[in-house]
Design a protein around this motif. Structure first.
Motif, PDB file in Angstrom:
ATOM      1  N   VAL A  11       0.853  -1.191   0.000  1.00  0.00           N
ATOM      2  CA  VAL A  11       0.000   0.000   0.000  1.00  0.00           C
ATOM      3  C   VAL A  11       0.888   1.241   0.000  1.00  0.00           C
ATOM      4  O   VAL A  11       1.995   1.208   0.536  1.00  0.00           O
ATOM      5  N   PRO A  12       0.427   2.324  -0.612  1.00  0.00           N
ATOM      6  CA  PRO A  12       1.238   3.546  -0.625  1.00  0.00           C
ATOM      7  C   PRO A  12       1.458   4.087   0.792  1.00  0.00           C
ATOM      8  O   PRO A  12       0.584   3.990   1.645  1.00  0.00           O
ATOM      9  N   GLY A  13       2.620   4.645   1.029  1.00  0.00           N
ATOM     10  CA  GLY A  13       2.920   5.237   2.332  1.00  0.00           C
ATOM     11  C   GLY A  13       3.303   4.199   3.363  1.00  0.00           C
ATOM     12  O   GLY A  13       3.869   3.159   3.060  1.00  0.00           O
ATOM     13  N   ARG A  14       2.963   4.477   4.611  1.00  0.00           N
ATOM     14  CA  ARG A  14       3.306   3.613   5.733  1.00  0.00           C
ATOM     15  C   ARG A  14       2.626   2.249   5.581  1.00  0.00           C
ATOM     16  O   ARG A  14       1.428   2.193   5.332  1.00  0.00           O
ATOM     17  N   PRO A  15       3.363   1.146   5.782  1.00  0.00           N
ATOM     18  CA  PRO A  15       2.705  -0.168   5.817  1.00  0.00           C
ATOM     19  C   PRO A  15       1.730  -0.185   7.001  1.00  0.00           C
ATOM     20  O   PRO A  15       2.130   0.013   8.138  1.00  0.00           O
ATOM     21  N   CYS A  16       0.447  -0.371   6.706  1.00  0.00           N
ATOM     22  CA  CYS A  16      -0.550  -0.194   7.750  1.00  0.00           C
ATOM     23  C   CYS A  16      -1.826  -0.949   7.405  1.00  0.00           C
ATOM     24  O   CYS A  16      -2.300  -0.904   6.268  1.00  0.00           O
ATOM     25  N   HIS A 143      -1.357   2.296  23.142  1.00  0.00           N
ATOM     26  CA  HIS A 143      -0.319   2.952  22.353  1.00  0.00           C
ATOM     27  C   HIS A 143       0.044   2.070  21.169  1.00  0.00           C
ATOM     28  O   HIS A 143      -0.217   0.870  21.170  1.00  0.00           O
ATOM     29  N   ALA A 144       0.620   2.677  20.164  1.00  0.00           N
ATOM     30  CA  ALA A 144       1.030   1.960  18.957  1.00  0.00           C
ATOM     31  C   ALA A 144       2.486   1.527  19.092  1.00  0.00           C
ATOM     32  O   ALA A 144       3.320   2.277  19.610  1.00  0.00           O
ATOM     33  N   GLU A 145       2.768   0.342  18.636  1.00  0.00           N
ATOM     34  CA  GLU A 145       4.137  -0.169  18.573  1.00  0.00           C
ATOM     35  C   GLU A 145       4.375  -0.593  17.130  1.00  0.00           C
ATOM     36  O   GLU A 145       3.698  -1.478  16.621  1.00  0.00           O
ATOM     37  N   VAL A 146       5.302   0.055  16.461  1.00  0.00           N
ATOM     38  CA  VAL A 146       5.556  -0.213  15.047  1.00  0.00           C
ATOM     39  C   VAL A 146       6.322  -1.528  14.903  1.00  0.00           C
ATOM     40  O   VAL A 146       7.358  -1.723  15.539  1.00  0.00           O
ATOM     41  N   THR A 152       9.228   4.021  11.992  1.00  0.00           N
ATOM     42  CA  THR A 152       8.970   4.386  13.379  1.00  0.00           C
ATOM     43  C   THR A 152       7.626   5.105  13.383  1.00  0.00           C
ATOM     44  O   THR A 152       7.034   5.335  12.318  1.00  0.00           O
ATOM     45  N   LEU A 153       7.136   5.508  14.535  1.00  0.00           N
ATOM     46  CA  LEU A 153       5.889   6.263  14.575  1.00  0.00           C
ATOM     47  C   LEU A 153       6.014   7.578  13.804  1.00  0.00           C
ATOM     48  O   LEU A 153       5.037   8.067  13.230  1.00  0.00           O
ATOM     49  N   ALA A 154       7.207   8.148  13.767  1.00  0.00           N
ATOM     50  CA  ALA A 154       7.426   9.411  13.067  1.00  0.00           C
ATOM     51  C   ALA A 154       7.470   9.248  11.555  1.00  0.00           C
ATOM     52  O   ALA A 154       7.264  10.202  10.819  1.00  0.00           O
TER      53      ALA A 154
END
Length: 179
Positions: A11-16, A143-146, A152-154
């Motif tokens: 997927v485009p951008g962050r893997p999510c 909380h999110a843990e990548v 990273t979260l950033a």
């Protein structure tokens, strides 16, 4: 039918998983169609009337939801010559998301709630509970843990050479982007 899996690194951008889910149900007509089927409206005409969707768009969305394993087509009990739309396990699992959108819309968008969810003889108010420990959960406790490699979260990790390891894949396959 099982729901086809989406590689989050595709997927485009962050893997999510949110981005992957939105590829399947990220438009208005898809979620409204799921809502209508959950209310027991299985016929195309009922779904079209109650969603307000243009019939050509709704037809395309329903086909897509069937292909993605959210809905299935099967004969209507009272009219076996015609098919209706029914929720699959994946579709039933979306109902929690739809309930939360309803709650959020009631709180932040509508002048007065046009519908109320009921549990037995009282208003239904969902409360998240941790399946692991059984405790009631408040938003500040989560909380999110990548776990995606290269993120990273950033955002994407930047290597010392200035190259983003934005699509670092487990197993060594890497797509690097300059940025």
């Amino acid at each position: 039918m099982t729901t086809p899996r989406i590689d989050p690194y595709e997927v485009p951008g962050r893997p999510c998983s949110i981005a992957a889910a939105l590829q399947v149900v990220g438009d208005r007509w898809s979620l409204l169609a799921v809502r209508e089927v959950s209310f027991g409206n299985h016929r195309f005409r009922q779904i079209a009337k109650n969603t307000g969707a243009p019939t050509d768009r709704l037809s395309a969305r329903l086909k897509s939801l069937v292909a993605d394993g959210v809905l299935e087509r099967r004969p209507l009990p009272d009219e076996p010559r015609h098919d209706g739309y029914y929720l699959t396990e994946a579709g039933r699992d979306l109902l929690g998301v739809i309930r939360e959108l309803l709650r959020w819309g009631d709180r932040w968008l509508t002048t007065s709630p046009p519908m109320q969810l009921r549990h037995h003889d009282h208003d239904f108010t969902p409360r998240p509970t941790c399946a692991h420990c059984g405790e009631q959960v408040t938003p500040g406790e989560v909380h999110a843990e990548v776990t995606a490699e290269g993120w990273t979260l950033a955002g994407p990790v930047v290597a010392p050479d200035g190259v983003h390891a934005a699509h670092e894949r487990p197993g060594g396959v890497t797509q690097r982007r300059r940025g």
